[in-house]
Write a protein that holds these residues in place. Structure first.
Motif, mmCIF file in Angstrom:
data_model
loop_
_atom_site.group_PDB
_atom_site.id
_atom_site.type_symbol
_atom_site.label_atom_id
_atom_site.label_comp_id
_atom_site.label_asym_id
_atom_site.label_seq_id
_atom_site.Cartn_x
_atom_site.Cartn_y
_atom_site.Cartn_z
ATOM 1 N N UNK A 39 0.838 -1.203 0.000
ATOM 2 C CA UNK A 39 0.000 0.000 0.000
ATOM 3 C C UNK A 39 0.871 1.250 0.000
ATOM 4 N N UNK A 40 1.919 1.215 0.800
ATOM 5 C CA UNK A 40 2.825 2.367 0.879
ATOM 6 C C UNK A 40 3.601 2.552 -0.422
ATOM 7 N N UNK A 41 4.083 1.463 -0.989
ATOM 8 C CA UNK A 41 4.855 1.548 -2.226
ATOM 9 C C UNK A 41 3.998 2.032 -3.396
ATOM 10 N N UNK B 50 4.978 0.785 -10.271
ATOM 11 C CA UNK B 50 4.061 1.577 -11.063
ATOM 12 C C UNK B 50 4.232 1.163 -12.519
ATOM 13 N N UNK B 51 3.161 0.970 -13.269
ATOM 14 C CA UNK B 51 1.773 1.211 -12.909
ATOM 15 C C UNK B 51 1.213 0.155 -11.943
ATOM 16 N N UNK B 52 0.153 0.547 -11.289
ATOM 17 C CA UNK B 52 -0.457 -0.274 -10.251
ATOM 18 C C UNK B 52 -0.955 -1.602 -10.813
ATOM 19 N N UNK B 53 -1.531 -1.572 -12.010
ATOM 20 C CA UNK B 53 -2.113 -2.786 -12.603
ATOM 21 C C UNK B 53 -1.055 -3.875 -12.789
ATOM 22 N N UNK B 54 0.158 -3.465 -13.183
ATOM 23 C CA UNK B 54 1.241 -4.434 -13.395
ATOM 24 C C UNK B 54 1.641 -5.097 -12.074
ATOM 25 N N UNK B 55 1.737 -4.304 -11.006
ATOM 26 C CA UNK B 55 2.116 -4.835 -9.697
ATOM 27 C C UNK B 55 1.051 -5.799 -9.186
ATOM 28 N N UNK B 56 -0.227 -5.419 -9.332
ATOM 29 C CA UNK B 56 -1.309 -6.271 -8.843
ATOM 30 C C UNK B 56 -1.353 -7.594 -9.592
ATOM 31 N N UNK B 57 -1.057 -7.565 -10.881
ATOM 32 C CA UNK B 57 -1.031 -8.812 -11.656
ATOM 33 C C UNK B 57 0.025 -9.771 -11.104
ATOM 34 N N UNK B 58 1.193 -9.241 -10.770
ATOM 35 C CA UNK B 58 2.252 -10.070 -10.183
ATOM 36 C C UNK B 58 1.823 -10.632 -8.822
ATOM 37 N N UNK B 59 1.117 -9.818 -8.046
ATOM 38 C CA UNK B 59 0.659 -10.275 -6.735
ATOM 39 C C UNK B 59 -0.411 -11.358 -6.864
ATOM 40 N N UNK B 60 -1.285 -11.207 -7.853
ATOM 41 C CA UNK B 60 -2.289 -12.262 -8.097
ATOM 42 C C UNK B 60 -1.591 -13.589 -8.400
ATOM 43 N N UNK C 17 -8.333 -7.748 -4.556
ATOM 44 C CA UNK C 17 -9.562 -7.437 -5.283
ATOM 45 C C UNK C 17 -10.033 -6.026 -4.964
ATOM 46 N N UNK C 18 -9.946 -5.662 -3.693
ATOM 47 C CA UNK C 18 -10.331 -4.308 -3.291
ATOM 48 C C UNK C 18 -9.440 -3.266 -3.964
ATOM 49 N N UNK C 19 -8.131 -3.551 -4.038
ATOM 50 C CA UNK C 19 -7.207 -2.625 -4.697
ATOM 51 C C UNK C 19 -7.510 -2.508 -6.187
ATOM 52 N N UNK C 20 -8.014 -3.587 -6.780
ATOM 53 C CA UNK C 20 -8.290 -3.596 -8.214
ATOM 54 C C UNK C 20 -9.507 -2.761 -8.566
ATOM 55 N N UNK C 21 -10.566 -2.863 -7.774
ATOM 56 C CA UNK C 21 -11.836 -2.248 -8.165
ATOM 57 C C UNK C 21 -12.081 -0.886 -7.543
#
Length: 709
Positions: A190-192, A201-211, A235-239
């Motif tokens: 969240x901090x990063x 960054x971008x956020x979408x790329x990081x979230x994909x790796x976390x998924x 999921x909350x971060x995504x939507x």
């Protein structure tokens, strides 16, 4: 906790605990004597240390040590006592005591807090703290005390978030079931992400790796909850949309509203769905946001009208918690008789988001400029038209409700606020990316559930399906704008209610929210539940359109943003325990809550904010069958608390009855102007209570279908 059931102590364990307690009592008595006498000698501190080593949870002893250290430092007189090494040795002793206490119980709140207090003083080295943490994490890798302390130490050592994130990766790779590591990872990410650090960054790329990372945990052991909670956070971060949005208003954008200033509006000649009586000479304006916000006032909301200027308006949060923050906000436009143009179009324009000030709980500002306009047609006074609906009793029988005629559906005021949700973040490319991510997750979990009967997997799939519908609804260029997953989600919750009885109420509440979202997802669906009220036993023509959501097994209310226009609502024959959310429905005049599971008057607290309410049916509930919920107060009743300090019961006195026993009802009904109330078939509905209600609300004309003389 975390799937590890508690076990009752064996007789041998109980005997050992009793023996330990008997040995500690003399030591504890000696310590308390020192504490009472404010004795901070070496002997007193040694007694305290022995007590803490045996019982690390004794917070009074930890507080005593803090006081003792401060006392010793403040009374140091010689150079030796004030020497930095002497001071360092005092705090080193405190660190040794915490280590011995943690060796006895490494989950002791007091010991960890005391260690933090010592390090904050700045006289101790932090070099060995991470080594100490490794020892405790080997004993229990999920020890959240140790993880919390690690974040504290990392901040003191100026360790980067990237380093700490790598540590969580290592711990998770060693054990997927490490809930604390997953939680710490969410905090660090969240901090990063917020700082947009290089590589995050971008956020979408990081979230994909976390998924991809969490999938390894979920598919390795679907029954372990740790990874699922992290997936829920992803999921909350995504939507989520960080900035609060204005998602609905009343009056809606582009609407034409017919009102009367003397409560004598002839609705037979107008659409009852766009007209209402305003005997108070004001018209409510409601703003409904995507989340609870504060800072709604004349400087953040601009209103252009012949009736008022923005500076004249006072905005009120529609909330029962007095926090100053609410999802719905209300003001009233005043009709000044000299400025009214009868039967002419009086335009009103409202704008928000043009200046900062409206903020969410997380501190994000409502920054997207939003405007809506509506037209008010004020009908001239018509004294020849009696206000019929205030002179005759409302009857909730099925025979009095008739399917809405076609012309009413065509003149429906239901305008879903799509234009209010078109903010800068809602670009089709961004939402297309989010929709693809959610679609991939849906496909994966459908595959997982085809191979394993996993309850939390079904719950996650239900959430993913609803998230996908929300995301696609934001993308206005998409051909898949309609929500298509309602039935599948409802089936999932039904399955969970049957397969997981201990959590059935949670699933039932979620089922209710989804069902209401389905019913209000488009005007056509909502209008199928709208009926024209016309009393078959009366020649009077009533102008009400009633939204009937009865017999749906609803246990929780939702989707209020689409119901702000409702004046008559039937929620009877459901499973409601409270009516939280109804406070936003400021036009509500008639409400049927009969045949539900409402247990106390405080479950009806939102009624206090419904100043237009005239007719209320709460019959056949469970009011009075349960004890009053006093957890909201510091004492057993508000009469000895600030909430009721200004109440006077003398004018409501009843012979032989202590009316203070009705303080709960007094709290709810004292400001209402009801003309009709049905309360029959509740435990509390005794004759003396009805007499109390009549004195409390002299406006009542009917009670339990009986006309009052």
């Amino acid at each position: 906790m975390h799937g590890r059931p508690r076990k009752a102590p064996t007789p041998q364990e109980e005997k050992a605990l009793a023996l330990k307690a008997s040995k500690l009592r003399p030591l504890q008595s000696q310590f308390l004597q020192f504490h009472h006498n404010k004795t901070y000698t070496k002997e007193a501190l040694e007694v305290c240390a022995k007590l803490l080593e045996a019982n690390p949870e004794y917070l009074t002893a930890w507080n005593y040590r803090k006081i003792a250290v401060e006392h010793i430092l403040s009374h140091s007189e010689t150079e030796t006592e004030t020497d930095p090494e002497s001071i360092k040795s005092i705090f080193s002793e405190e660190l040794r005591i915490t280590e011995r206490a943690l060796a006895s119980n490494y989950k002791s709140y007091g010991a960890w807090y005391h260690r933090k207090w010592v390090l904050r003083k700045g006289h101790s080295s932090i070099d060995r703290e991470l080594q100490l943490l490794e020892v405790f994490l080997k004993k229990d890798t999920r020890n959240f005390h140790a993880w919390n302390y690690r974040r504290f130490v990392a901040a003191l050592k100026n360790r980067s978030d990237e380093e700490e994130l790598q540590f969580t990766t290592d711990m998770i790779s060693d054990n997927f079931s490490n809930y604390s590591a997953w939680h710490s990872r969410s905090v660090l990410l969240s901090q990063l992400l917020e700082k947009k650090v290089q590589g995050y960054f971008p956020k979408e790329k990081v979230l994909t790796e976390e998924y991809n990372l969490v999938h390894q945990a979920l598919f390795t052991d679907p029954d372990d909850q740790s990874g699922w909670f992290y997936h829920l956070w992803l999921l909350d971060q995504t939507v989520k949309v960080e900035s609060p949005l204005l998602v609905s208003t009343w009056p809606p954008h582009g609407s034409s509203i017919n009102v009367s200033v003397n409560g004598c509006l002839d609705k037979s000649a107008l659409s009852p769905m766009t007209s209402f009586d305003l005997s108070t000479g004001t018209i409510p304006v409601i703003l409904y946001f995507s989340e609870a916000v504060e800072g709604v006032n004349s400087s953040t909301i601009n209103v252009e009208s012949i009736y008022d200027t923005s500076q004249d308006l006072i905005w009120t949060p529609l909330s029962t918690n007095n926090s100053g923050r609410a999802q719905a906000w209300l003001t009233h436009l005043n009709f000044l008789e000299e400025k009214i143009h009868f039967l002419q179009a009086n335009s009103v324009k409202v704008s928000a988001g043009h200046s900062q000030g409206i903020t969410s709980l997380n501190g994000f500002h409502c920054t997207h400029p939003t405007e809506f306009e509506f037209t008010v047609y004020v009908q001239p006074p018509t004294p020849q038209h009696a206000d019929l609906q205030c002179l005759e009793m409302i009857s909730w029988g099925d025979e009095n409700f008739h399917i809405c005629e076609t012309h009413l559906k065509e003149s429906s005021p239901i305008k879903f606020s799509d234009q209010l949700e078109n903010n800068e973040d809602n670009k089709s490319t961004a939402y297309k990316c989010k929709a693809e991510t959610i679609a991939n997750e849906i496909a994966l979990f459908r595959e997982l559930l085809s191979e394993a009967n996993c309850k939390i997997g079904k719950l996650t799939l239900a959430r993913l399906l609803m998230a996908h519908d929300v995301i696609t609804s934001y993308n206005k260029s998409s051909d898949t704008n309609k929500s298509v997953h309602f039935e599948e989600v409802l089936d999932l919750y039904c399955n969970l209610m049957n397969s997981d009885p201990p959590h059935s109420q949670f699933y039932k509440d979620e089922y209710s929210l989804v069902l209401l979202q389905q019913l209000t997802s488009n005007p056509e669906s909502l209008l199928r539940h709208c009926y024209h009220y016309r009393d078959s036993s009366s020649s009077s023509i009533h102008g009400y359109i009633c939204l009937r959501l009865c017999n749906l097994s609803i246990s929780r209310i939702g989707s209020i943003k689409q119901l702000l226009w409702i004046q008559m609502l039937d929620l009877s024959h459901n499973q409601l325990h409270s009516i939280e959310g109804l406070e936003a429905m400021q036009l509500l005049s008639c409400l049927n809550l009969s045949h539900n599971q409402i247990g106390t008057f405080f479950a009806l607290e939102p009624l206090k904010l419904l100043k237009s309410l005239k007719v209320l049916n709460i019959s056949y509930n469970e009011i009075g069958a349960h004890s009053v919920d006093t957890r909201r107060y510091l004492c057993s009743s508000p009469l000895s608390h600030t909430v009721g300090s200004d109440w006077s019961f003398s004018e409501f006195a009843i012979d032989g009855v202590d009316v203070k026993t009705y303080w709960e009802a007094f709290f709810i009904f004292k400001d209402l102007k009801l003309t009709q109330l049905d309360i029959i078939a509740n435990v509390v509905a005794e004759e003396k209570f009805k007499v109390f209600l009549l004195k409390l609300m002299p406006t009542l004309k009917w009670i339990d279908d009986v006309e009052l003389q």
